[in-house]
Structure formats: structure tokens, C-alpha cells
Design a protein around this motif. Structure first.
Motif, PDB file in Angstrom:
ATOM      1  N   SER A   1      43.042  -3.114 -16.926  1.00 39.83           N
ATOM      2  CA  SER A   1      43.512  -4.283 -16.184  1.00 39.83           C
ATOM      3  C   SER A   1      44.103  -5.288 -17.153  1.00 39.83           C
TER       4      SER A   1
ATOM      5  N   LYS B   1      48.871 -10.049 -12.451  1.00 38.88           N
ATOM      6  CA  LYS B   1      47.799  -9.084 -12.676  1.00 38.88           C
ATOM      7  C   LYS B   1      48.337  -7.675 -12.454  1.00 38.88           C
TER       8      LYS B   1
ATOM      9  N   ASP C   1      54.070  -5.814  -4.988  1.00 40.96           N
ATOM     10  CA  ASP C   1      52.721  -5.345  -5.288  1.00 40.96           C
ATOM     11  C   ASP C   1      51.722  -6.389  -4.781  1.00 40.96           C
TER      12      ASP C   1
ATOM     13  N   ASN D   1      48.723  -6.781  -5.279  1.00 42.56           N
ATOM     14  CA  ASN D   1      47.681  -7.136  -6.244  1.00 42.56           C
ATOM     15  C   ASN D   1      48.203  -7.871  -7.468  1.00 42.56           C
ATOM     16  N   SER D   2      49.518  -8.089  -7.559  1.00 41.37           N
ATOM     17  CA  SER D   2      50.090  -8.700  -8.769  1.00 41.37           C
ATOM     18  C   SER D   2      49.841 -10.197  -8.861  1.00 41.37           C
TER      19      SER D   2
END
Length: 150
Positions: free
Chosen positions: A55, A112, A94, A96-97
Motif C-alpha cells: 500500500s 492511495k 479508482d 480507492n485512490s
């Protein structure tokens, strides 16, 4: 007292031997912080273990308005750059970015990403080059770090 000073100096010495993240130039922005899971600041390189996910978090600021953000990653082995696929190269889509495009000029952003270190990757030393690019291919963020895949 002397032993405390010696211990402090030894601690500082080992911290200065940690791996270095180098800025490779970013005309469309700049980063202020980069965190990479599993990378020990006390090592000379970031060790990436095969079969795991890594990560990363990047705090950055743009210097211009940005419509789209693409993630581009290369691993340079000796002098040969090899493009590494990332699961979600379009950072804007994305979920989750942490990014929502467009990005505003001089805006502060937190990106992220999680990427797999595949078991098929060879155990090798390399330089990782990570770029966030705008819609024109200009780097918003560009950094390099020494790494080992184990």
C-alpha cells in the motif's frame, strides 16, 4: 549521560542509511509525503515481498488544473526500464485512490494505491519509478526509490 549521547548518535546514523526517495521532476505538481507499507526506513532499499500487496499513500499539490490522472510505474533493472502494470491505472475512476477529478490548481490531495507483488516476479534489485501523470502525460508526481523483490 555519555551513553545517552552515543545512543542518540547511533540512532541518527542508522536513520541516515535508510532508503532514499528521489524526486524525478514534476512540472504539474509536487509531493510532500510518501508512505509505503512494508518499507523499513532503516534499510537501504525498500524490500517488496512476492505474494503480498503493498500500500502507498502520497500527499501532493498540483500546480495547474488537472482533468485526468494516470498511474504509471516502471522498474529499472540495470539500465532497462520495464513497465509494471497497476490494477487501476486511471486514478480518477479508482474508487480507492482518494482522488476525484478534476483536480484544481494548487489543490492539496491525498492519493492511495495498493498493488500486488506477484509471485511470478523474479527476486531482483531494481529502481522503482512511480508517476502520477495528467491528461497530457506531464508528471504531477514522480519519484524513484531503490527496491528489492524477494
Amino acid at each position: 549521560m555519555f551513553s545517552i549521547i552515543v545512543l542518540a548518535l547511533l540512532s541518527l546514523s542508522s536513520l541516515s542509511n535508510g532508503f532514499r526517495i528521489s524526486n524525478c521532476g514534476s512540472p504539474a505538481g509536487s509531493y510532500s509525503r510518501i508512505l509505503i507499507s512494508g518499507c523499513d526506513d532503516l534499510n537501504n532499499v525498500c524490500v517488496l515481498h512476492r505474494g503480498t500487496n503493498v500500500s502507498m499513500e502520497i500527499d501532493f499539490q498540483t500546480t495547474e488544473n488537472v482533468v485526468d490522472v494516470k498511474t504509471v510505474v516502471h522498474g529499472t533493472i540495470l539500465v532497462v526500464p520495464i513497465r509494471f502494470p497497476v490494477p487501476h491505472p486511471d486514478a480518477c475512476t479508482d474508487p480507492n485512490s482518494g482522488l476525484s477529478c478534476p483536480l484544481n490548481k494548487e489543490g492539496q490531495y491525498h492519493y492511495k494505491s495498493t498493488f500486488p507483488v506477484h509471485t511470478k516476479y523474479p527476486a531482483v534489485s531494481l529502481t522503482v519509478k512511480w508517476e502520477l501523470q495528467d491528461e497530457n502525460g506531464n508528471d504531477i508526481v514522480c519519484f524513484e526509490l531503490p527496491a528489492k523483490i524477494r
